[in-house]
Design an enzyme around this catalytic site. Structure first.
Site, PDB file in Angstrom:
ATOM      1  N   PRO A  98       0.828  -1.223   0.000  1.00 24.32           N
ATOM      2  CA  PRO A  98       0.000   0.000   0.000  1.00 24.32           C
ATOM      3  C   PRO A  98       0.854   1.262   0.000  1.00 24.32           C
ATOM      4  CG  PRO A  98      -0.108  -1.132   2.140  1.00 24.32           C
ATOM      5  CD  PRO A  98       0.703  -1.998   1.238  1.00 24.32           C
ATOM      6  N   ASP A  99       0.343   2.346  -0.597  1.00 26.81           N
ATOM      7  CA  ASP A  99       1.046   3.632  -0.505  1.00 26.81           C
ATOM      8  C   ASP A  99       0.629   4.311   0.795  1.00 26.81           C
ATOM      9  OD1 ASP A  99      -1.462   4.659  -1.005  1.00 26.81           O
ATOM     10  OD2 ASP A  99      -0.974   5.561  -2.931  1.00 26.81           O
ATOM     11  N   PHE A 100       1.014   5.584   0.972  1.00 24.52           N
ATOM     12  CA  PHE A 100       0.630   6.296   2.192  1.00 24.52           C
ATOM     13  C   PHE A 100      -0.733   6.958   2.067  1.00 24.52           C
ATOM     14  CE2 PHE A 100       5.008   7.492   4.202  1.00 24.52           C
ATOM     15  CZ  PHE A 100       5.062   6.243   4.760  1.00 24.52           C
ATOM     16  N   ARG A 101      -0.882   7.693   0.948  1.00 31.27           N
ATOM     17  CA  ARG A 101      -1.954   8.696   0.948  1.00 31.27           C
ATOM     18  C   ARG A 101      -3.177   8.372   0.116  1.00 31.27           C
ATOM     19  NH1 ARG A 101       2.859  10.944   1.360  1.00 31.27           N
ATOM     20  NH2 ARG A 101       3.273  12.251   3.178  1.00 31.27           N
ATOM     21  N   ASN A 172      10.884   5.031  -2.531  1.00 29.10           N
ATOM     22  CA  ASN A 172      10.426   3.760  -1.977  1.00 29.10           C
ATOM     23  C   ASN A 172      11.517   3.072  -1.176  1.00 29.10           C
ATOM     24  OD1 ASN A 172       8.063   4.335  -3.175  1.00 29.10           O
ATOM     25  ND2 ASN A 172       8.299   2.910  -4.880  1.00 29.10           N
ATOM     26  N   ASP A 174      10.993  -0.241  -0.394  1.00 30.87           N
ATOM     27  CA  ASP A 174      10.634  -1.656  -0.499  1.00 30.87           C
ATOM     28  C   ASP A 174      11.656  -2.506  -1.250  1.00 30.87           C
ATOM     29  OD1 ASP A 174      10.221  -1.030  -3.218  1.00 30.87           O
ATOM     30  OD2 ASP A 174       8.075  -0.723  -2.946  1.00 30.87           O
TER      31      ASP A 174
HETATM   32  P1  CNA Z   1       2.084   8.751  -1.417  1.00 30.16           P
HETATM   33  O1  CNA Z   1       2.117  10.085  -0.761  1.00 30.16           O
HETATM   34  O2  CNA Z   1       1.305   7.683  -0.768  1.00 30.16           O
HETATM   35  O3  CNA Z   1       1.508   9.019  -2.887  1.00 30.16           O
HETATM   36  C1  CNA Z   1       1.294   7.982  -3.802  1.00 30.16           C
HETATM   37  C2  CNA Z   1       0.816   8.610  -5.114  1.00 30.16           C
HETATM   38  O4  CNA Z   1       0.760   7.605  -6.088  1.00 30.16           O
HETATM   39  C3  CNA Z   1      -0.568   9.226  -5.021  1.00 30.16           C
HETATM   40  O5  CNA Z   1      -0.607  10.406  -5.800  1.00 30.16           O
HETATM   41  C4  CNA Z   1      -1.488   8.151  -5.618  1.00 30.16           C
HETATM   42  O6  CNA Z   1      -2.625   8.681  -6.236  1.00 30.16           O
HETATM   43  C5  CNA Z   1      -0.563   7.548  -6.654  1.00 30.16           C
HETATM   44  N1  CNA Z   1      -0.815   6.136  -6.935  1.00 30.16           N
HETATM   45  C6  CNA Z   1      -1.011   5.121  -6.073  1.00 30.16           C
HETATM   46  N2  CNA Z   1      -1.109   3.948  -6.725  1.00 30.16           N
HETATM   47  C7  CNA Z   1      -0.969   4.257  -8.043  1.00 30.16           C
HETATM   48  C8  CNA Z   1      -0.954   3.481  -9.222  1.00 30.16           C
HETATM   49  N3  CNA Z   1      -1.088   2.158  -9.204  1.00 30.16           N
HETATM   50  N4  CNA Z   1      -0.812   4.101 -10.412  1.00 30.16           N
HETATM   51  C9  CNA Z   1      -0.665   5.465 -10.473  1.00 30.16           C
HETATM   52  N5  CNA Z   1      -0.640   6.238  -9.375  1.00 30.16           N
HETATM   53  C10 CNA Z   1      -0.783   5.645  -8.184  1.00 30.16           C
HETATM   54  O7  CNA Z   1       3.538   8.201  -1.674  1.00 30.16           O
HETATM   55  P2  CNA Z   1       4.876   8.978  -2.033  1.00 30.16           P
HETATM   56  O8  CNA Z   1       5.831   7.962  -2.469  1.00 30.16           O
HETATM   57  O9  CNA Z   1       4.633  10.152  -2.883  1.00 30.16           O
HETATM   58  O10 CNA Z   1       5.295   9.534  -0.594  1.00 30.16           O
HETATM   59  C11 CNA Z   1       6.532   9.451  -0.141  1.00 30.16           C
HETATM   60  C12 CNA Z   1       6.687   8.495   1.032  1.00 30.16           C
HETATM   61  C13 CNA Z   1       5.890   7.244   0.907  1.00 30.16           C
HETATM   62  C14 CNA Z   1       8.095   8.034   1.064  1.00 30.16           C
HETATM   63  O11 CNA Z   1       8.706   8.506   2.208  1.00 30.16           O
HETATM   64  C15 CNA Z   1       8.068   6.500   1.031  1.00 30.16           C
HETATM   65  O12 CNA Z   1       9.060   5.972   1.831  1.00 30.16           O
HETATM   66  C16 CNA Z   1       6.729   6.157   1.532  1.00 30.16           C
HETATM   67  N6  CNA Z   1       6.173   4.832   1.181  1.00 30.16           N
HETATM   68  C17 CNA Z   1       6.872   3.927   0.476  1.00 30.16           C
HETATM   69  C18 CNA Z   1       6.314   2.698   0.165  1.00 30.16           C
HETATM   70  C19 CNA Z   1       7.111   1.704  -0.603  1.00 30.16           C
HETATM   71  O13 CNA Z   1       8.324   1.640  -0.444  1.00 30.16           O
HETATM   72  N7  CNA Z   1       6.479   0.927  -1.480  1.00 30.16           N
HETATM   73  C20 CNA Z   1       5.015   2.410   0.571  1.00 30.16           C
HETATM   74  C21 CNA Z   1       4.311   3.365   1.311  1.00 30.16           C
HETATM   75  C22 CNA Z   1       4.908   4.584   1.604  1.00 30.16           C
END
Ligand code: CNA
Length: 360
Positions: A98-101, A172, A174
């Site tokens: 999952p993402d954060f936001r 990321n 991950d």
């Molecule tokens: P965020 O703030 O959660 O934003 C994610 C963005 O991606 C949003 O604009 C969503 O609408 C968009 N989104 C989500 N899924 C999709 C998809 N499948 N296709 C297109 N767009 C999509 O995350 P950010 O990375 O911008 O924020 C930075 C933080 C999140 C960092 O410090 C990371 O370490 C942290 N993070 C990382 C992970 C990971 O490593 N996978 C997971 C969760 C959070």
């Protein structure tokens, strides 16, 4: 033309003229404001001054079309195109992380069970020192156990194999870029990585498999410290590699591709303003992000992405809205690399399956 109309027209053009000419005191206020803006921009050091402030390259339409086809044409015409990719959690959501936001599916909406003072506390060092358990419980959700890289990850690798990738900057943690086989010299893990960890007391180094044992990993060297994965918590400085390479890379880039990020975490988010102002920027994301807000416009902190071609800074930014994997595959298809990308992912997933089996 009657007298009245002539008078109205004259008054109208006088008013227009008046609006265009600032009074002396207004000019003074404006330049004071501009000085303050520049002073704050430099002092706060949140970002460098926008590339526009550093050189006078004229703003013009850089792409023949402001859409994916325009980007494709640009890549095809620039055989030695140096591409920087910037990514966020959105390139890994289709892998099951999952993402954060994102509303409802994002981690920030699922933290109730941890009883945190506020959602970000889980990534704050002070809170972690007092109570590391919530972080390690959440880490189990973020660690790439069995998770496989997505089309977006393999697209970045393909860019690298084609000699077009200058660097990939990821937020990321991950490690999926590494799992996808992107070589470490092409990779900048701006927010650190779960790949390695260190004891917070004696700094003894540890590996990911070791940290995965148990809930809270305790240092075997000093028997006291908690071992924290080398990810950057809020308030910590970013890795030196990020600082050094960002200074060097962004001014050289010919194309910037931003994928799956809300572009709200600094200083990562303002990297988008460090490319030359003739460098096209493609956003592949579920939503439009990275545009300038009023406060940062006033402070000159970031120029942001400009999707409005009529704006003074328009003419080089493209937003492709939708799923990252679909966007990357479409871009690859249009570049005639579509089958290559599909085959790369299939081959690599097969390989990872075999590796997983032999590990168990
Ligand atoms: P965020 O703030 O959660 O934003 C994610 C963005 O991606 C949003 O604009 C969503 O609408 C968009 N989104 C989500 N899924 C999709 C998809 N499948 N296709 C297109 N767009 C999509 O995350 P950010 O990375 O911008 O924020 C930075 C933080 C999140 C960092 O410090 C990371 O370490 C942290 N993070 C990382 C992970 C990971 O490593 N996978 C997971 C969760 C959070």
């Amino acid at each position: 033309m009657d007298k009245e109309t002539k008078k109205d027209q004259k008054d109208g053009s006088l008013n227009e003229e008046k609006q265009n000419v600032l009074s002396e005191s207004e000019v003074e206020n404006y330049s004071e404001m501009e000085k303050l803006r520049r002073y704050l921009a430099q002092k706060l050091r949140l970002v460098d001054l926008p590339a526009n402030d550093q050189n006078n390259e004229s703003q013009q339409l850089v792409l023949s079309k402001l859409n994916l086809d325009g980007i494709v044409e640009y890549i095809k015409e620039n055989t030695n195109c140096k591409i920087i990719t910037m990514a966020g959690a959105g390139i890994s959501t289709s892998a099951g992380i999952p993402d954060f936001r994102s509303p409802s599916s994002g981690l920030y909406h699922k933290l109730d069970k941890y009883n945190l003072p506020h959602p970000q506390a889980i990534f704050e060092l002070d809170f972690f020192m007092k109570n590391p358990e919530p972080f390690f419980t959440l880490a189990k959700e973020l660690l790439p156990e069995g998770f496989k890289p997505t089309i977006s990850h393999y697209f970045i690798r393909l860019l690298s194999e084609k000699g077009l990738l200058l660097r990939h900057y990821t937020q990321n943690i991950d490690t999926l870029e590494r799992v996808a086989g992107l070589s470490s010299d092409k990779l900048v893990e701006a927010h650190g990585t779960f790949h390695t960890g260190h004891c917070l007391k004696c700094r003894a180094p540890y590996t990911l498999p070791w940290m995965k044992e148990g809930i809270i990993p305790k240092c075997e060297e000093c028997n006291e410290g908690v071992v924290k994965p080398d990810i950057i918590f809020f308030g910590e400085t970013l890795p030196e590699r990020f600082q050094i390479l960002a200074d060097r890379d962004f001014t050289q880039a010919d194309l910037l591709i931003i994928m799956g990020s809300s572009l709200v975490v600094q200083p990562f988010a303002s990297l988008i303003d460090r490319v030359r102002n003739t460098c096209p920027r493609l956003l592949i994301n579920n939503e439009k992000v990275g545009t300038q807000d009023r406060l940062s416009r006033f402070l000159g902190l970031r120029q942001g992405l400009v999707f409005d071609v009529k704006s003074a800074h328009g003419g080089r930014d493209v937003a492709w809205l939708g799923d990252c994997d679909t966007g990357c595959q479409l871009l690859a298809d249009k570049l005639n690399w579509g089958d290559e990308l599909r085959a790369l992912m299939q081959r690599e997933h097969e390989r990872l399956k075999v590796e997983d089996k032999s590990d168990n």
